[in-house]
Design a protein around this motif. Structure first.
Motif, PDB file in Angstrom:
ATOM      1  N   LEU A 256       0.811  -1.220   0.000  1.00  0.00           N
ATOM      2  CA  LEU A 256       0.000   0.000   0.000  1.00  0.00           C
ATOM      3  C   LEU A 256       0.844   1.269   0.000  1.00  0.00           C
ATOM      4  O   LEU A 256       0.536   2.242  -0.693  1.00  0.00           O
TER       5      LEU A 256
ATOM      6  N   GLY B 281      -0.151   3.189  -3.258  1.00  0.00           N
ATOM      7  CA  GLY B 281      -1.109   4.270  -2.988  1.00  0.00           C
ATOM      8  C   GLY B 281      -2.538   3.954  -3.407  1.00  0.00           C
ATOM      9  O   GLY B 281      -3.364   4.860  -3.559  1.00  0.00           O
TER      10      GLY B 281
ATOM     11  N   VAL C 225      -5.203   6.407  -2.005  1.00  0.00           N
ATOM     12  CA  VAL C 225      -4.754   6.948  -0.720  1.00  0.00           C
ATOM     13  C   VAL C 225      -4.587   8.469  -0.816  1.00  0.00           C
ATOM     14  O   VAL C 225      -3.860   8.976  -1.667  1.00  0.00           O
TER      15      VAL C 225
ATOM     16  N   SER D  41      -1.548   8.997   4.519  1.00  0.00           N
ATOM     17  CA  SER D  41      -1.295   7.897   5.455  1.00  0.00           C
ATOM     18  C   SER D  41      -0.483   8.484   6.599  1.00  0.00           C
ATOM     19  O   SER D  41       0.438   9.282   6.374  1.00  0.00           O
TER      20      SER D  41
ATOM     21  N   PHE E 294      -4.618   4.708   6.952  1.00  0.00           N
ATOM     22  CA  PHE E 294      -4.674   5.043   5.531  1.00  0.00           C
ATOM     23  C   PHE E 294      -6.039   5.652   5.229  1.00  0.00           C
ATOM     24  O   PHE E 294      -7.071   5.022   5.489  1.00  0.00           O
TER      25      PHE E 294
ATOM     26  N   GLY F   8      -8.494   6.831   2.366  1.00  0.00           N
ATOM     27  CA  GLY F   8      -8.642   6.606   0.922  1.00  0.00           C
ATOM     28  C   GLY F   8      -9.886   7.255   0.367  1.00  0.00           C
ATOM     29  O   GLY F   8     -10.976   7.125   0.934  1.00  0.00           O
TER      30      GLY F   8
END
Ligand SMILES: Cc1cc2nc3c(=O)[nH]c(=O)nc-3n(C[C@H](O)[C@H](O)[C@H](O)COP(=O)(O)O)c2cc1C
Length: 186
Positions: A61, A65, A123, A126, A135, A137
């Motif tokens: 992640l 992203g 994302v 974060s 995170f 999103g």
């Protein structure tokens, strides 16, 4: 209270639904279970999930992203448990569990094929909080099975509902209480 030494003293948040978080970087694709998730905004739609840096998913992640959050029915509790008790750093969960995948529309990460709903997320931010990274999103794609939700959008299916410590429960709808909000409006 000695919650630093006893994490089970923070189990008041359960039961929660579990989101299966999908992450992909290049050819590496992985899924993990996450109970620490929440919606943050309706408009624009924003979803957040707290993931420990120990997870393989965390690495993917951070690099890509993008992620998906898949919501499954209670019948898939065993799959969710497996995804939450094994690591993509050791096994290929997609092959090992014969995962059916849902083709994404916007991001490059698939969802889980037999999910009742899948969020595709990019994302926005974060940030590390204690021993997890939160995170945030932006939901850029949404898939859901309309048959799994009633006319006002409430889940009509039995979600994977986690009670903590590897136990999953089912909603007992015979004990439903419905209120008329007009009755309490002031
Ligand atoms: C029901 C359930 C919920 C979980 N929720 C979270 C969570 O919210 N955040 C997290 O970092 N780990 C959570 N975990 C643990 C990860 O899913 C687990 O460590 C998993 O093996 C990580 O996989 P990975 O290394 O392939 O990313 C949960 C596990 C289970 C079984």
């Amino acid at each position: 209270m000695v919650f630093e030494k006893d994490p089970t003293s923070l189990y008041q948040i359960y039961p929660t639904t579990v989101a299966v978080i999908g992450a992909r970087y290049g050819d590496e694709l992985n899924f993990m279970a996450a109970a620490w998730h929440t919606l943050l905004s309706f408009n624009p739609p924003i979803f957040g999930v707290s993931i420990s840096p120990k997870r393989y998913t965390h690495d993917l992640l951070m690099k890509s992203g993008e992620f998906t959050a898949s919501f499954l029915g209670h019948g898939h509790a065993e799959l969710v448990e497996k995804l939450g008790r094994t690591s993509g750093s050791k096994i290929n969960k997609v092959l090992e569990y014969g995962l059916e995948l849902l083709e994404p529309r916007v991001v490059k990460v698939p969802g889980i094929g037999n999910a009742v709903a899948v969020y595709e997320c990019r994302v926005l931010e974060s940030r590390s909080y204690g021993d997890h990274t939160f995170f945030v999103g932006r939901i850029v794609g949404l898939h859901y099975d309309p048959r799994a939700f009633d006319e006002v959008g409430r889940p009509a299916y039995d979600p994977v509902l986690y009670l903590g410590k590897d136990v999953y429960v089912k909603i007992d709808r015979s004990r439903t209480i419905e209120f008329d909000p007009e009755k309490f409006r002031k």
